[in-house]
Design a protein around this motif. Structure first.
Motif, PDB file in Angstrom:
ATOM      1  N   SER A 192      60.767  28.355  40.822  1.00 28.72           N
ATOM      2  CA  SER A 192      59.334  28.610  40.998  1.00 28.72           C
ATOM      3  C   SER A 192      58.455  27.517  40.403  1.00 28.72           C
ATOM      4  O   SER A 192      57.234  27.519  40.620  1.00 28.72           O
ATOM      5  CB  SER A 192      58.962  29.957  40.353  1.00 28.72           C
ATOM      6  OG  SER A 192      59.133  29.897  38.943  1.00 28.72           O
ATOM      7  N   ALA A 193      59.027  26.583  39.661  1.00 30.85           N
ATOM      8  CA  ALA A 193      58.236  25.601  38.896  1.00 30.85           C
ATOM      9  C   ALA A 193      57.266  24.832  39.790  1.00 30.85           C
ATOM     10  O   ALA A 193      57.676  24.147  40.727  1.00 30.85           O
ATOM     11  CB  ALA A 193      59.176  24.634  38.185  1.00 30.85           C
ATOM     12  N   ASN A 194      55.983  24.938  39.491  1.00 31.97           N
ATOM     13  CA  ASN A 194      54.976  24.220  40.281  1.00 31.97           C
ATOM     14  C   ASN A 194      53.720  23.929  39.460  1.00 31.97           C
ATOM     15  O   ASN A 194      52.617  23.872  40.007  1.00 31.97           O
ATOM     16  CB  ASN A 194      54.614  25.016  41.551  1.00 31.97           C
ATOM     17  CG  ASN A 194      54.058  26.391  41.248  1.00 31.97           C
ATOM     18  OD1 ASN A 194      53.492  26.623  40.192  1.00 31.97           O
ATOM     19  ND2 ASN A 194      54.233  27.322  42.182  1.00 31.97           N
ATOM     20  N   SER A 195      53.901  23.758  38.149  1.00 33.35           N
ATOM     21  CA  SER A 195      52.749  23.457  37.283  1.00 33.35           C
ATOM     22  C   SER A 195      53.022  22.184  36.480  1.00 33.35           C
ATOM     23  O   SER A 195      53.165  22.224  35.262  1.00 33.35           O
ATOM     24  CB  SER A 195      52.453  24.637  36.357  1.00 33.35           C
ATOM     25  OG  SER A 195      53.625  25.076  35.671  1.00 33.35           O
ATOM     26  N   PRO A 196      53.079  21.018  37.170  1.00 37.33           N
ATOM     27  CA  PRO A 196      53.427  19.778  36.480  1.00 37.33           C
ATOM     28  C   PRO A 196      52.284  19.204  35.645  1.00 37.33           C
ATOM     29  O   PRO A 196      52.512  18.285  34.853  1.00 37.33           O
ATOM     30  CB  PRO A 196      53.782  18.829  37.628  1.00 37.33           C
ATOM     31  CG  PRO A 196      52.967  19.327  38.782  1.00 37.33           C
ATOM     32  CD  PRO A 196      52.942  20.814  38.632  1.00 37.33           C
TER      33      PRO A 196
END
Length: 403
Positions: A192-196
């Motif tokens: 789900s990682a999408n906050s770089p």
């Protein structure tokens, strides 16, 4: 009739007691664990409310929520801790197709309401350039109590997550399934990682959101020694006696029991950039729980919190390109290999006719390094932070299933 009235009165007393405990206005209260069906699921999404011109966070959630109040719908909407975020939650679901259909209905309904007040809606785990000190606490006593208790952390918690509820059946089974799903939680962080980006800077992490929760005193994971609901209740009572917790909402664990629903709750995911991604990830969690439910009495063998923390850190930093150490075998492997092995095994046993489509969506989420690297590539090509927020919003508002 009198018994029915007594049951209703008792139910209201319990609901009121929990509401008072949650807001900090009443004594600590832990409800009984509600009976449920193993493998039912519910999905909660925390959504960004954005200005349609600047794509900065926009404190229009109260206006959007008032418009949503006028709709007769199977899902629910609620405020969140600041006025630039809102939460939606599905009804009880049992399949990928059902989840995808209801989440699409949520997307179109919320999008129309937002447009009517000059706002846009977006997924994503953290807004790329908002400043925490500019956020406003939603005018609700529970949130004011959080601000009094946690100070600036309350506004810092303007991050956006997806929570998945899985029916656990019995309270003791909830503890066992919590323990198993905790081991796999880093895989969901990676997918789900999408906050770089964080506060206007590239963070060096694929999920900067994942690092925010750790600042709260009751973050972490279910203690390994808790094996029954009675164990958990004793743990709750001990902490409540010290004034540390007042309700189940004071536990910021990555996976926690949710007794009033009869579920366990996976809490580690960034809100996906598309609703269909949320449907697929929830079904992955559901199938894992169904698999473990078919192995009664079996518990994880690893009790290493350090190993879990390491897996979690790697997943947040590197996303689907991370290395994962299997807690059961001790073998290190690419996180994508671990996910694909799960999906191949689960497809063979799943009774959900749409799970194959869910697996295709998850494979798409691993393409080219996943959502976080798609966003980073946009920055590398010359896009600015405003462009990044606009891109994420357009992805959410686009009804196409993939892309």
């Amino acid at each position: 009739m009198s018994e029915l009235m007594n049951d209703e009165a008792l139910g209201k007393l319990k609901t009121d007691a929990q509401a008072l405990a949650t807001s900090g206005q009443g004594p600590a209260y832990l409800p009984d664990f509600k009976a449920s069906t193993i493998g039912t699921m519910g999905i909660e999404l925390e959504l960004m409310v954005l200005d349609r011109l600047t794509f900065d966070l926009f404190p229009a959630a109260p206006d959007i929520l008032r418009l949503l109040d006028k709709h007769d719908k199977p899902w629910v909407h609620t405020p969140e801790i600041t006025t630039s975020m809102l939460e939606v939650a599905t009804a009880i679901l049992t399949s990928f197709d059902e989840a995808a259909e209801q989440l699409e209905h949520i997307r179109t309904t919320v999008q129309r309401a937002a447009f009517d007040v000059g706002a846009s809606i977006s997924g994503g785990g953290a807004h790329p350039f908002q400043k925490w000190n500019e956020q406003r606490i939603y005018p609700k006593e529970r949130y004011f109590a959080s601000e009094r208790k946690f100070g600036y952390l309350a506004k810092l918690f303007t991050v956006f997550g997806m929570h998945v509820h899985i029916g656990a059946g019995t309270p003791d089974e909830a503890m066992r399934l919590c323990s198993w799903l905790t081991q796999r939680a880093p895989l969901f962080i990676a997918l789900s990682a999408n906050s770089p980006c964080w506060q206007g800077e590239v963070s060096g992490f694929c999920s900067s959101r994942s690092n925010v929760v750790g600042a709260f005193p009751m973050s972490g994971i279910l203690p390994y020694e808790i094996r029954t609901w009675d164990d958990f209740r004793a743990h709750f009572d001990q902490l409540a006696g010290h004034g540390i917790v007042n309700s189940i909402k004071d536990f910021y664990w990555d996976v926690r029991p949710k007794p009033e629903y009869g579920t366990i709750e996976l809490r580690v995911l960034d809100t996906p950039l598309k609703p269909v991604y949320a449907a697929a990830l929830a079904c992955y969690a559901r199938e894992l729980c169904l698999e473990w439910a078919d192995q009664p009495g079996r518990w994880p063998t690893s009790s290493s919190r350090e190993l879990y923390i390491w897996n979690r850190f790697n997943a947040a930093r590197d996303g689907v390109d991370a290395t994962w150490i299997d807690p059961e075998s001790g073998a290190a492997m690419p996180i994508g290999d671990a996910i694909r092995a799960d999906l191949e095994r689960l497809k063979k046993r799943s009774s959900d006719p749409g799970f194959g489509k869910a697996c295709e969506v998850i494979e798409h989420l691993m393409k080219d390094g996943g959502q976080a690297r798609w966003l980073r590539a946009h920055l590398a090509s010359g896009g600015g932070m405003n462009d990044l927020a606009r891109m994420a919003s357009e992805m959410f508002e686009d009804g196409a299933p993939l892309g």
